[in-house]
Design an enzyme around this catalytic site. Sequence first.
Site, mmCIF file in Angstrom:
data_model
loop_
_atom_site.group_PDB
_atom_site.id
_atom_site.type_symbol
_atom_site.label_atom_id
_atom_site.label_comp_id
_atom_site.label_asym_id
_atom_site.label_seq_id
_atom_site.Cartn_x
_atom_site.Cartn_y
_atom_site.Cartn_z
ATOM 1 N N ASP A 10 0.882 -1.155 0.000
ATOM 2 C CA ASP A 10 0.000 0.000 0.000
ATOM 3 C C ASP A 10 0.935 1.224 0.000
ATOM 4 O O ASP A 10 2.130 1.091 0.300
ATOM 5 C CB ASP A 10 -0.876 -0.034 1.259
ATOM 6 C CG ASP A 10 -1.679 1.231 1.437
ATOM 7 O OD1 ASP A 10 -2.300 1.666 0.457
ATOM 8 O OD2 ASP A 10 -1.668 1.799 2.554
ATOM 9 N N ASP A 12 -0.070 5.105 0.880
ATOM 10 C CA ASP A 12 -0.336 6.084 1.947
ATOM 11 C C ASP A 12 -0.258 5.413 3.323
ATOM 12 O O ASP A 12 -1.021 4.483 3.602
ATOM 13 C CB ASP A 12 -1.740 6.684 1.768
ATOM 14 C CG ASP A 12 -1.862 7.496 0.480
ATOM 15 O OD1 ASP A 12 -0.901 8.193 0.134
ATOM 16 O OD2 ASP A 12 -2.926 7.421 -0.181
ATOM 17 N N ARG A 50 -11.732 8.315 -2.395
ATOM 18 C CA ARG A 50 -11.963 9.758 -2.280
ATOM 19 C C ARG A 50 -13.440 10.100 -2.044
ATOM 20 O O ARG A 50 -13.787 10.845 -1.127
ATOM 21 C CB ARG A 50 -11.455 10.467 -3.535
ATOM 22 C CG ARG A 50 -11.328 11.958 -3.351
ATOM 23 C CD ARG A 50 -10.839 12.621 -4.633
ATOM 24 N NE ARG A 50 -9.583 12.054 -5.101
ATOM 25 C CZ ARG A 50 -9.073 12.286 -6.312
ATOM 26 N NH1 ARG A 50 -9.696 13.090 -7.151
ATOM 27 N NH2 ARG A 50 -7.929 11.728 -6.672
ATOM 28 N N ASN A 119 -3.503 9.488 -7.002
ATOM 29 C CA ASN A 119 -2.305 10.336 -7.008
ATOM 30 C C ASN A 119 -1.022 9.543 -6.790
ATOM 31 O O ASN A 119 0.048 10.128 -6.596
ATOM 32 C CB ASN A 119 -2.423 11.399 -5.901
ATOM 33 C CG ASN A 119 -3.536 12.394 -6.184
ATOM 34 O OD1 ASN A 119 -3.503 13.086 -7.198
ATOM 35 N ND2 ASN A 119 -4.541 12.443 -5.327
HETATM 36 C C1 BG6 Z 1 -5.825 5.849 0.131
HETATM 37 C C2 BG6 Z 1 -5.841 6.726 1.379
HETATM 38 O O1 BG6 Z 1 -4.552 5.316 -0.071
HETATM 39 O O2 BG6 Z 1 -6.203 6.614 -1.020
HETATM 40 C C3 BG6 Z 1 -7.189 7.410 1.524
HETATM 41 O O3 BG6 Z 1 -5.570 5.925 2.530
HETATM 42 C C4 BG6 Z 1 -7.526 8.173 0.245
HETATM 43 O O4 BG6 Z 1 -7.142 8.277 2.642
HETATM 44 C C5 BG6 Z 1 -7.486 7.219 -0.947
HETATM 45 O O5 BG6 Z 1 -8.821 8.761 0.339
HETATM 46 C C6 BG6 Z 1 -7.809 7.893 -2.284
HETATM 47 O O6 BG6 Z 1 -6.792 8.802 -2.594
HETATM 48 P P1 BG6 Z 1 -6.841 9.902 -3.750
HETATM 49 O O7 BG6 Z 1 -5.425 10.413 -3.776
HETATM 50 O O8 BG6 Z 1 -7.204 9.191 -5.015
HETATM 51 O O9 BG6 Z 1 -7.842 10.921 -3.346
HETATM 52 MG MG MG Z 2 -2.748 3.169 3.639
#
Ligand code: BG6
Ligand code: MG
Length: 216
Positions: A10, A12, A50, A119
Site C-alpha cells: 500500500d 499512503d 476519495r 495520485n
Molecule cells: C488511500 C488513502 O490510499 O487513497 C485514503 O488511505 C484516500 O485516505 C485514498 O482517500 C484515495 O486517494 P486519492 O489520492 O485518489 O484521493
Molecule cells: Mg494506507
Amino acid sequence: MKDVKACLFDLDGVIVDTAKYHYLAWKRLAEELGFEFTKEQNERLKGVSRMKSLDILLEIGGLSFDDKTKEKLAEKKNNWYVEYISKMDSSEILPGVISFLNSLKENNIKIALGSVSKNSKLILEKTGITHYFDAIIDGTKITHAKPNPEVFLKGAQELNIDPKYCVVFEDAQAGIEAAINAGMHSIGVGSPEILNKADLVIPSFEDMTIEKLWLV
Ligand code: BG6
Ligand code: MG
C-alpha cells in the site's frame, strides 16, 4: 512461508506518511463548510476512496449535497492535496522502506504497488522510487476500493504470480481485509490492536527483515 515470490505495498501510510496531507486537505474543506474535523475522526478515512471519504466527512458535519456539488467538493480537496504532495521529496519516505526494498531486489522477490489513490504515480515520482516497482496498480486502474481484493489481485496478475505466494503490507484495516480476500498473506504496519487480522504486525519498516517474511 519460505517461498514468497512477491510483496505488494500500500502507499499512503506504508511507504510515505501522506495520511497527514489527506487530513490537512479534508480539514480545510470541513472548516470551509463550517465544522471541525479531528484527527480521531480522520482514522475513518484511511484506506477509503476519495468519494467515500467525502461521504464520511459530510456525515460527520451533518451535511448533505447533490452529486454534482459533491464532485466539486472532492475536486477542491484533491487540488489542495496535490498542492501539498507536489512539495514532497525522498526525505518523506518512511524509515527502513528503502533498505527493505533493496533487500527484496537482492532476493529476487517482485515488488508491486497496490493503492486506491489516483495520485500514486505523482507521489512515487516526487519521492524518486518509481523504478523499484515491477507493477503499479493504483486508483486509476481499479473500480473497487479495499476491502475488495481487486487492487491486489491485479498486481499479482500483472506480475504473473499466484496470490498464495504474495505478501501484502498495509496500514489500514480495509487493506488487510483486501489481502485476506485476495488469498494473500499480510503484514500490518502500525498498531496490532487496529491491524489484528494481519498475519504479523510490525511498528515500522525499521523492524522488517527478509526472514520475517517466512513467518507469515
Ligand atoms: C488511500 C488513502 O490510499 O487513497 C485514503 O488511505 C484516500 O485516505 C485514498 O482517500 C484515495 O486517494 P486519492 O489520492 O485518489 O484521493
Ligand atoms: Mg494506507
